[in-house]
Design an enzyme around this catalytic site. Structure first.
Site, short mmCIF file in Angstrom:
data_model
loop_
_atom_site.label_atom_id
_atom_site.label_comp_id
_atom_site.label_asym_id
_atom_site.label_seq_id
_atom_site.Cartn_x
_atom_site.Cartn_y
_atom_site.Cartn_z
N ASP A 1 14.07 -0.37 10.23
CA ASP A 1 15.20 -1.24 9.88
C ASP A 1 14.79 -2.71 9.90
O ASP A 1 15.26 -3.50 9.08
CB ASP A 1 16.38 -1.02 10.84
CG ASP A 1 17.32 0.07 10.32
OD1 ASP A 1 17.06 0.59 9.22
OD2 ASP A 1 18.30 0.39 11.01
N LYS B 1 -23.43 0.22 -1.22
CA LYS B 1 -24.58 0.77 -1.94
C LYS B 1 -25.73 -0.22 -1.94
O LYS B 1 -26.88 0.13 -1.66
CB LYS B 1 -24.15 1.11 -3.37
CG LYS B 1 -25.10 2.03 -4.10
CD LYS B 1 -24.50 2.53 -5.42
CE LYS B 1 -23.36 3.49 -5.20
NZ LYS B 1 -22.77 3.98 -6.43
N CYS C 1 9.21 2.01 17.96
CA CYS C 1 9.60 3.40 17.68
C CYS C 1 9.83 3.65 16.20
O CYS C 1 10.31 4.70 15.82
CB CYS C 1 10.83 3.80 18.48
SG CYS C 1 12.29 2.83 18.06
N GLU D 1 15.83 -4.69 15.80
CA GLU D 1 15.72 -4.26 14.39
C GLU D 1 16.46 -5.21 13.45
O GLU D 1 16.46 -5.01 12.24
CB GLU D 1 16.23 -2.82 14.23
CG GLU D 1 17.56 -2.58 14.90
CD GLU D 1 17.91 -1.10 15.04
OE1 GLU D 1 17.45 -0.29 14.21
OE2 GLU D 1 18.65 -0.77 15.98
N TYR E 1 3.57 0.42 24.62
CA TYR E 1 3.41 1.74 24.01
C TYR E 1 3.82 1.71 22.54
O TYR E 1 4.52 0.79 22.09
CB TYR E 1 4.25 2.79 24.76
CG TYR E 1 5.75 2.63 24.63
CD1 TYR E 1 6.44 3.18 23.55
CD2 TYR E 1 6.48 1.91 25.58
CE1 TYR E 1 7.81 3.01 23.41
CE2 TYR E 1 7.85 1.75 25.45
CZ TYR E 1 8.51 2.30 24.36
OH TYR E 1 9.87 2.12 24.22
N ARG F 1 -25.63 6.85 2.08
CA ARG F 1 -24.42 6.28 2.69
C ARG F 1 -23.93 7.26 3.75
O ARG F 1 -24.31 8.43 3.72
CB ARG F 1 -23.33 6.03 1.65
CG ARG F 1 -22.89 7.30 0.93
CD ARG F 1 -21.88 7.00 -0.16
NE ARG F 1 -21.61 8.18 -0.96
CZ ARG F 1 -20.94 8.17 -2.10
NH1 ARG F 1 -20.49 7.03 -2.57
NH2 ARG F 1 -20.72 9.27 -2.77
N ARG G 1 -24.56 0.39 -11.45
CA ARG G 1 -23.59 1.12 -10.61
C ARG G 1 -22.71 0.13 -9.85
O ARG G 1 -23.18 -0.94 -9.47
CB ARG G 1 -24.31 1.99 -9.58
CG ARG G 1 -25.10 3.16 -10.12
CD ARG G 1 -25.79 3.89 -8.98
NE ARG G 1 -26.35 5.17 -9.38
CZ ARG G 1 -27.59 5.35 -9.80
NH1 ARG G 1 -28.40 4.31 -9.91
NH2 ARG G 1 -28.02 6.54 -10.14
N GLY H 1 -13.04 6.56 -7.66
CA GLY H 1 -12.08 5.93 -8.57
C GLY H 1 -12.61 4.64 -9.14
O GLY H 1 -12.07 4.08 -10.08
N SER I 1 12.56 -2.09 22.21
CA SER I 1 11.81 -1.15 21.37
C SER I 1 12.01 -1.62 19.93
O SER I 1 13.15 -1.75 19.49
CB SER I 1 12.32 0.27 21.55
OG SER I 1 11.56 1.14 20.75
N THR J 1 10.97 -0.71 13.69
CA THR J 1 10.34 -1.44 12.57
C THR J 1 10.79 -0.93 11.20
O THR J 1 10.60 -1.62 10.21
CB THR J 1 8.80 -1.38 12.67
OG1 THR J 1 8.40 -0.02 12.85
CG2 THR J 1 8.31 -2.23 13.82
N MET K 1 -15.85 2.39 -10.96
CA MET K 1 -16.55 2.66 -12.20
C MET K 1 -17.64 3.72 -12.04
O MET K 1 -18.36 3.73 -11.06
CB MET K 1 -17.17 1.37 -12.72
CG MET K 1 -17.68 1.54 -14.14
SD MET K 1 -18.88 0.30 -14.57
CE MET K 1 -20.36 1.09 -13.99
N HIS L 1 14.61 9.50 4.39
CA HIS L 1 15.12 10.49 5.34
C HIS L 1 14.25 11.75 5.34
O HIS L 1 13.83 12.24 6.38
CB HIS L 1 16.58 10.86 5.00
CG HIS L 1 17.13 11.97 5.85
ND1 HIS L 1 17.05 13.30 5.47
CD2 HIS L 1 17.70 11.96 7.07
CE1 HIS L 1 17.59 14.05 6.42
NE2 HIS L 1 17.99 13.26 7.40
#
Length: 880
Positions: A772, A24, A834, A748, A854, A338, A94, A103, A767, A770, A105, A457
């Site tokens: 585990d 701002k 993965c 892992e 990848y 903005r 402000r 969220g 691979s 991430t 002030m 899960h």
């Protein structure tokens, strides 16, 4: 103290100083520099906020002195003075962080007003009603925002007065009414706070500045920062600006406007305003505002000036602008501009239109879109009118996006029956889901769980299916009958309708109509540009031909994780897998596995077909065996009968497989070390399926990538790899078909990362699992962490959920180390990820920096990863 400058006049800054002045403040400075009608003022920097917290939540003397210097120069420039009986200065206060943050002030207007000043304003303006309206508004805002008294007490006093006077609108109250209201407000303040309302403008100003700094750490702001990867160290700036008044009568007003429609992206001025009002009236909905085009009739000169400013600002910032303005007695003032928030559909349209209008380049268009917004484009949404009238009964974690409405069921079996046989839309409500619930989850419109986090899960499976899911709603209390739950003061029984918003985590206690997602041509254009600039590949996690096909539609370039165990929970297979698990001899196990072989082979053929020669990584069986075993008495009896064994012997076998910590138990490659015949059967299915598809489609090059899970020691991998290669090589030789396959592993376990050079001697690819790897590195379970992580966020021990965004300092360093060690030992080592982090934009950028080939993620997150990977490439090129 250092010579840090903590306060800047609007004339001293510009748009490049966003980090210091906040969004701002930087934009007010930029507009001032462009010669626009901006009320004068100054910005207290984000560094002052950081210093405030470092000084134990106090504004130190050096900062106070600097603030007062700028107050003095503002007084001189305006010819007005704080608290002066002749020419009083009033200001607004402000907040303004670097990133736009709802969220934070709320604004405080009319600061500097008191008993003396209000009389002066009434006398000088000749408009006592305006003076007392400004005074009562200030008392109300200051009490609410600075002293946290709460708006509702004051609203009740206003409503009572309107009732007593027999009027319906605030604007119908007279000056005397408002004067009386101001006195009532001050009395209410004294009752709640225990002291008189402050009349000294300097005391008011410091109170407001501290409130802005405090709001940086309020629960709403902390939650928003966590959801949007904003660090707490940024702090917020404070903007102090001389007041202009929209409530001085019918030639004054205030409004909010966008340079394009934020919902559709259509070009053209879009906004609304109210005459004789102050800013919060427009937003609060107290009165119904007029659309901006009415201003052309009311004040053609101001409308013309405003449209010219809008055009200048959009061209200057080269993006759609969101602006606040005030008209004071026929004169226009700009209070803010903005880059405007917009819907996902509008974001894509605006980006394409700005390219066509030669305002931005294709690369800038790709960088302008928040990848997280794509979620909203690909999933059904609620009808906006019905949603506005709906009641939120609870809020959980937004685990999988989309909108879902249906009748409540409590078991996966009921979900399947109601949806499949009766054609009903259902919402599956569970304490938590298990792999056995997969069929019911597939048939449900949405899933609601009381336990589990963003990577539980339920969340992972729902995202994979593109099904809406809200998880971790701990306020749900299940009825003892198992057919009801209570939430938000109401009880919901089986068959009652509820609605879930998987993008916000909101749960509604009624049916809300959903509308299908619409993907237009703008989406295709942006994604086409993204693919052009992207260097990192994007694969998908898919276990069925349907998921694989869905991911291909979304642009997946292969499968990075196919979980073979998900195929075993189908009703016709679960019996064979259970038979295999409870077998006592190798022969019995092999006989059971022989029943599974054709099913697995068929699954893999379907997946290879869907991927049309693109790489497919198949993970060998990973979960603990007890997950497949029956727990219900009826199922145990059926299995015992099928196996020809006694029920008590079967129960003893099931009990013997129980583990105290299954996550670290007999699973992953440990199953193949103990029971090599499992690895043999799975390899046979993978390779035979590849040969069959290769024969059928000689134009494709089918290359299976066989992945060994949970390796922590190179000798484990060497042993399991021996089973795979001996089985595969024999089948390939016997077939006479040329087929290449790769053997690699999931990294892992932290030990695998630390010894990655040794492991790379046996693995052709890594691979990173991430999910585990994060559990093992932090030492907590992703399903249980939700119980204590909130306390960690609150106490600022963690700022992010490490299961949602990769922990770069810990888990990320293991990924980096393993990649460097692995590539040193094997330069052509293929590297991918993965875990669920593969679809998180901030994590994708980190993986790009590490040099991964990848990322792989659930089908509906593939476009997100494609865009995030393109942005990582473009940012990298920019920085070089």
């Amino acid at each position: 103290m250092t010579n840090t400058k903590y306060v800047y006049d609007f004339s001293e800054g510009d748009a490049s100083m966003r980090n210091l002045l906040g969004g701002k403040g930087a934009n007010l400075a930029e507009m001032t520099g462009l010669g626009m009608p901006v009320p004068q003022g100054f910005t207290i920097t984000t560094e002052a906020c950081t210093q405030y917290y470092a000084d134990g939540e106090q504004i130190n003397d050096a900062i106070k002195a600097e603030i007062m210097e700028h107050v003095a120069s503002l007084e001189a420039a305006m010819g007005k003075k704080f608290g002066d009986a002749e020419n009083p200065l009033l200001v607004s206060v402000r907040s303004g962080a670097r990133a736009s943050m709802p969220g934070m002030m709320d604004t405080i207007l009319n600061l500097g007003i008191n008993e003396t000043v209000v009389e002066t304003i009434a006398r000088k303006s000749g408009n006592p009603r305006f003076a007392y309206d400004s005074y009562r508004r200030f008392i109300q805002m200051y009490s609410d925002v600075v002293m946290e008294v709460g708006k509702s007490y004051f609203e009740e006093l206003i409503d009572k007065m309107k009732e007593d006077r027999g009027v319906t609108q605030d604007t119908d109250l007279t000056a005397d009414d408002l004067k009386e209201l101001a006195e009532q407000f001050k009395a209410e303040y004294k009752t709640k706070i225990g002291e008189d309302f402050p009349s000294d403008p300097t005391e008011q100003l410091y109170g407001a500045i501290k409130a802005v700094f405090r709001s940086w750490e309020n629960p709403r702001a902390i939650y928003y920062r966590r959801m949007n990867d904003i660090p707490s160290s940024w702090g917020t700036a404070v903007n102090v600006q001389s007041m202009v008044f929209g409530n001085m009568g019918d030639t004054s007003g205030t409004g909010v406007a966008f340079s394009r429609n934020p919902a559709t992206g259509d070009k053209g001025l879009y906004g609304e305003y109210l005459m004789n009002a102050q800013g919060e009236d427009v937003v609060a909905g107290v009165r119904t505002p007029l659309t901006i085009d009415h201003l052309q009739e009311q004040n053609p000169a101001v409308y013309k000036q405003f449209t010219e400013i809008v055009d200048t600002l959009e061209k200057h910032y080269r993006d759609m602008q969101d602006m606040e303005f005030t008209i004071e007695e026929g004169k226009l003032f700009m209070l803010q501009t903005r880059n405007g928030k917009r819907t996902a559909a509008a974001a894509f349209k605006i980006a394409c239109d700005l390219v066509d209008e030669k305002m931005i380049s294709e690369k800038e268009a790709v960088l302008s879109i928040d990848p997280k917004q794509i979620d909203a484009l690909l999933h059904p949404q609620f009808d906006t009118k019905e949603l506005a009238a709906a009641t939120v009964i609870g809020k959980g974690l937004p685990a999988s996006p989309g909108a879902a409405c249906g009748q409540v069921v409590f078991t996966a079996e009921e979900a399947t029956k109601w949806a499949k046989e009766d054609g009903k839309d259902v919402i599956l409500v569970r304490l938590e889901t298990t792999p056995e619930d997969i069929e019911g989850m597939h048939y449900a419109q949405g899933i609601l769980t009381a336990r589990g986090g963003m990577t539980s899960h339920a969340a992972v499976v729902a995202r994979g299916m593109g099904t809406c899911c809200v998880s971790g709603l701990g306020d749900i209390k299940f009825g003892s009958d198992g057919k009801s739950f209570s939430l938000g003061g109401n009880t919901y029984k089986e068959g009652d309708s509820i609605s879930l918003d998987g993008s916000t985590g909101n749960v509604y206690g009624q049916a809300i109509k959903t509308v299908p997602a619409e993907i237009g041509g703008y989406f295709g254009r942006i994604m086409g540009w993204a693919d052009e600039y992207r260097t990192m590949k994007v694969r998908t996690n898919a276990d069925t031909p349907h998921d694989a096909g869905q991911a291909r539609e979304f642009g997946a370039e292969g499968i990075g994780l196919c979980r073979t165990e998900h195929m075993f929970f189908e009703p016709d297979r679960i019996a064979a897998i259970r038979e295999m698990i409870v077998s006592d001899t190798v022969e019995q196990r092999k006989a059971a596995l022989a029943k599974l072989l054709p099913m697995q082979r068929g699954d893999f053929e379907g997946i290879y077909e869907a991927m049309e020669g693109l790489p497919v990584t198949i993970r060998l069986l990973d979960p603990p065996l007890h997950e497949f075993l029956p727990t219900e008495e009826e199922d145990i009896q059926v299995l015992a009968k099928d196996m020809g064994i006694k029920v008590e012997d079967l129960k003893a076998k099931i009990a013997s497989l129980h583990e105290f910590n299954p996550m670290m138990g007999h699973r992953g490659c440990r199953l193949d070390v103990t029971y090599p015949e499992i690895g043999e059967m799975q390899t046979q299915a993978i390779i035979e399926a590849a040969i069959n598809v290769q024969k059928k489609h000689p134009e494709w090059k089918v290359v299976p990538e066989i992945m060994v899970p949970l390796v922590g020691e190179v000798k484990e991998l060497a042993y399991v790899k021996g089973i795979i290669t001996s089985t595969a090589d024999k089948i390939i030789a016997d077939s006479g078909v040329e087929l290449t396959y790769l053997v690699g592993t999931m990294i892992e376990i932290p030990r695998a990362a630390v010894t990655a050079d040794a492991i790379a001697s046996e693995a052709q690819f890594f691979s990173y699992g991430t999910n585990d790897l994060t559990q093992m590195t932090f030492g907590f379970s992703r399903d249980d962490a939700g119980k204590f992580l909130d306390a960690y966020y609150e106490k600022k021990i963690y700022e992010q959920d490490p299961f949602a965004t990769v922990d770069q300092a810990g888990v990320g360093q293991l990924v980096k180390m393993a990649s460097e060690l692995g590539r040193k030992a094997r330069p052509d080592l293929k590297l991918g990820v993965c875990g669920e982090h593969g679809g998180d934009p901030a994590s994708v950028e980190f993986f790009y920096g590490v040099g991964l080939d990848y990322v792989s993620c659930s089908p509906f997150r593939v476009p997100i990863a494609r865009l995030a990977a393109a942005q990582a490439s473009l940012k990298d090129a920019k920085n070089k």
